[in-house]
Scaffold this motif. Sequence first.
Motif, mmCIF file in Angstrom:
data_model
loop_
_atom_site.group_PDB
_atom_site.id
_atom_site.type_symbol
_atom_site.label_atom_id
_atom_site.label_comp_id
_atom_site.label_asym_id
_atom_site.label_seq_id
_atom_site.Cartn_x
_atom_site.Cartn_y
_atom_site.Cartn_z
ATOM 1 N N CYS A 279 0.092 87.142 22.103
ATOM 2 C CA CYS A 279 0.815 87.850 21.044
ATOM 3 C C CYS A 279 2.235 87.321 20.866
ATOM 4 N N ASP A 280 2.856 86.872 21.944
ATOM 5 C CA ASP A 280 4.249 86.452 21.914
ATOM 6 C C ASP A 280 4.386 85.017 22.397
ATOM 7 N N PRO A 281 5.494 84.350 22.096
ATOM 8 C CA PRO A 281 5.719 83.004 22.609
ATOM 9 C C PRO A 281 5.716 82.982 24.134
ATOM 10 N N TYR A 282 5.203 81.904 24.686
ATOM 11 C CA TYR A 282 5.138 81.719 26.139
ATOM 12 C C TYR A 282 6.368 80.936 26.582
ATOM 13 N N TYR A 283 6.890 81.296 27.731
ATOM 14 C CA TYR A 283 8.063 80.608 28.262
ATOM 15 C C TYR A 283 8.057 80.706 29.783
ATOM 16 N N VAL A 284 8.850 79.859 30.413
ATOM 17 C CA VAL A 284 8.989 79.897 31.881
ATOM 18 C C VAL A 284 10.462 80.085 32.222
ATOM 19 N N GLY A 285 11.252 79.021 32.151
ATOM 20 C CA GLY A 285 12.655 79.115 32.516
ATOM 21 C C GLY A 285 12.843 79.148 34.027
ATOM 22 N N VAL A 286 14.095 79.229 34.430
ATOM 23 C CA VAL A 286 14.451 79.353 35.845
ATOM 24 C C VAL A 286 14.875 80.796 36.073
ATOM 25 N N ALA A 287 14.086 81.536 36.814
ATOM 26 C CA ALA A 287 14.342 82.961 37.002
ATOM 27 C C ALA A 287 13.675 83.434 38.286
ATOM 28 N N ASP A 288 14.046 84.632 38.726
ATOM 29 C CA ASP A 288 13.459 85.157 39.951
ATOM 30 C C ASP A 288 12.188 85.963 39.672
ATOM 31 N N ARG A 289 11.807 86.091 38.397
ATOM 32 C CA ARG A 289 10.556 86.745 38.038
ATOM 33 C C ARG A 289 10.108 86.235 36.679
ATOM 34 N N HIS A 290 8.794 86.343 36.416
ATOM 35 C CA HIS A 290 8.244 85.825 35.172
ATOM 36 C C HIS A 290 7.131 86.744 34.679
ATOM 37 N N MET A 291 7.196 87.127 33.413
ATOM 38 C CA MET A 291 6.111 87.859 32.773
ATOM 39 C C MET A 291 6.181 87.602 31.265
ATOM 40 N N PRO A 292 5.814 86.385 30.828
ATOM 41 C CA PRO A 292 5.920 86.080 29.407
ATOM 42 C C PRO A 292 4.925 86.838 28.537
ATOM 43 N N ASN A 293 3.814 87.295 29.116
ATOM 44 C CA ASN A 293 2.796 88.007 28.344
ATOM 45 C C ASN A 293 2.869 89.494 28.664
ATOM 46 N N HIS A 294 3.424 90.268 27.750
ATOM 47 C CA HIS A 294 3.486 91.713 27.982
ATOM 48 C C HIS A 294 3.229 92.499 26.696
ATOM 49 N N SER A 295 2.558 91.876 25.736
ATOM 50 C CA SER A 295 2.087 92.568 24.533
ATOM 51 C C SER A 295 0.575 92.362 24.442
ATOM 52 N N GLY A 296 -0.138 93.407 24.072
ATOM 53 C CA GLY A 296 -1.589 93.293 24.071
ATOM 54 C C GLY A 296 -2.251 93.863 22.839
ATOM 55 N N ARG A 297 -3.570 93.880 22.885
ATOM 56 C CA ARG A 297 -4.412 94.418 21.827
ATOM 57 C C ARG A 297 -5.302 95.502 22.428
ATOM 58 N N MET A 298 -5.893 96.318 21.580
ATOM 59 C CA MET A 298 -6.763 97.392 22.055
ATOM 60 C C MET A 298 -8.116 97.291 21.375
ATOM 61 N N VAL A 299 -9.174 97.366 22.180
ATOM 62 C CA VAL A 299 -10.534 97.357 21.648
ATOM 63 C C VAL A 299 -11.261 98.612 22.127
ATOM 64 N N VAL A 300 -12.339 98.958 21.418
ATOM 65 C CA VAL A 300 -13.214 100.041 21.849
ATOM 66 C C VAL A 300 -14.584 99.442 22.113
ATOM 67 N N PHE A 301 -15.230 99.902 23.182
ATOM 68 C CA PHE A 301 -16.602 99.503 23.466
ATOM 69 C C PHE A 301 -17.502 100.198 22.446
ATOM 70 N N GLU B 134 6.998 88.786 40.266
ATOM 71 C CA GLU B 134 8.343 88.975 40.810
ATOM 72 C C GLU B 134 8.718 87.831 41.750
ATOM 73 N N SER B 135 8.272 86.614 41.391
ATOM 74 C CA SER B 135 8.524 85.422 42.199
ATOM 75 C C SER B 135 9.078 84.309 41.317
ATOM 76 N N SER B 136 9.895 83.477 41.909
ATOM 77 C CA SER B 136 10.575 82.431 41.134
ATOM 78 C C SER B 136 9.652 81.301 40.719
ATOM 79 N N HIS B 137 8.572 81.062 41.474
ATOM 80 C CA HIS B 137 7.765 79.873 41.235
ATOM 81 C C HIS B 137 6.343 80.189 40.783
ATOM 82 N N ILE B 138 6.102 81.410 40.312
ATOM 83 C CA ILE B 138 4.786 81.781 39.781
ATOM 84 C C ILE B 138 4.984 82.356 38.384
ATOM 85 N N VAL B 139 4.212 81.847 37.430
ATOM 86 C CA VAL B 139 4.227 82.372 36.059
ATOM 87 C C VAL B 139 2.791 82.404 35.576
#
Length: 419
Positions: A365-387, A148-153
């Motif tokens: 999983c998804d394309p990575y991006y930055v841009g100029v914004a007040d928050r950054h979260m380009p990675n929000h899709s994942g995978r699931m594994v079982v031990f 939720e910061s402009s300069h951290i991704v």
Amino acid sequence: MKTSLILATAATLGLSLMGEDAKADGHAPVCGLNTGQAATGEPIKVGGINGNAPPGDFSGGTDGAAAYFDCVNANGGINGRPIDYLVENDQWNPELAGQVATKLVKDEGVVALVGNGSVVEMAVNAPLYAAEDVMVMASGCAISECYESSHIVSTNQGPLPSGIGALKFAIEELGATNAACIGFNIPNNGGWACDWMNEYMSSKGLQGTSILMDPTAVDLNSVYLQALAEGVDTILLMLPAGPAIGLLKVAEEQGGREMFKWVSPTPLYEPGVGEVLGDYWSDHLYINIELNTFDSDGADNQNWVKVMDTYGKDDDRRDTFSQSGYISAKFFVDALLDLDADRIDRPSVTKAIQNIVGVESDLLCDPYYVGVADRHMPNHSGRMVVFKDGGFELMRDCYDIDTNYLEPILAQETALGLD
């Protein structure tokens, strides 16, 4: 099992890849210009901050970035200029975190920070990064300020998407209806992530509750008993690997494997976890992973293995944070290679990073991006594994999560044409 022993044991995890079978095939890694000639020009200063102290070691990101930068420096650098990578450890100490960031940003004059991984430093230093217009391409974020910061991704998801991803799987595949989110009583970490977990459960007409503990006085037995008393059917281990393993050991001692459905965000996806957990948890522990599996055959993952084998140190961590640090460093280098080497400074680097849009990697999983914004979260899709049988088996490949938290992020992606 004593918490101190659990933390000491967990600190040994992630020091090697998945055995000899995961070693590079003998071909050299591909890095930057890939000229095979060492860079000899004026160094470009880049910083990195990790948190490495109980209760967690987040140094994998700077380990992965350092190895990639060393590879780049041996292969032409940034159009002839080597990267001088300056790494500091905040030791989970807010005061020290502020000191080392000031040292890197103001005293050393780094053009950017890459590979950062910490629970405390982003909360302390986000205002500094914004004020000094310096970008941080992080790899091990675990608190709200990081996203939720402009300069951290960051290339990692953090506990909120990864935890909700684990819950989505638990609801759809395991029949979870009432989940306890167990985390640290840190408002921008466990409190933040578990609050959104509860909101997610509520949005599905289900029940969620938070069980938060003091990170300086961890009492795993009490936490386990509280989960029993709450009457939940699912436990989400919103914790670093050490305390999470400790709680699993407590549950094992009390025969608790069948009492709950056990799910976790990424931290438990570590080389070496099988040696600590043994056979008891096989087929009963499900983990959401933020990047690709350690043994995946994608080009970037295989190159990460080769980079770590060739340029990493023997005691470097080879975990998800390391993958994340590697790919952050690669995206950073690719952006800088488009600049005039004689005109690289902080403003030009900040602009180059903000101009990153739609780059792809098999690690994500998804394309990575930055841009100029007040928050950054380009990675929000994942995978699931079982031990399973001392290792990990992929249960579900890339999938999205549906939480209201992502609404502003999805709006940004639509504006950038990435939806």
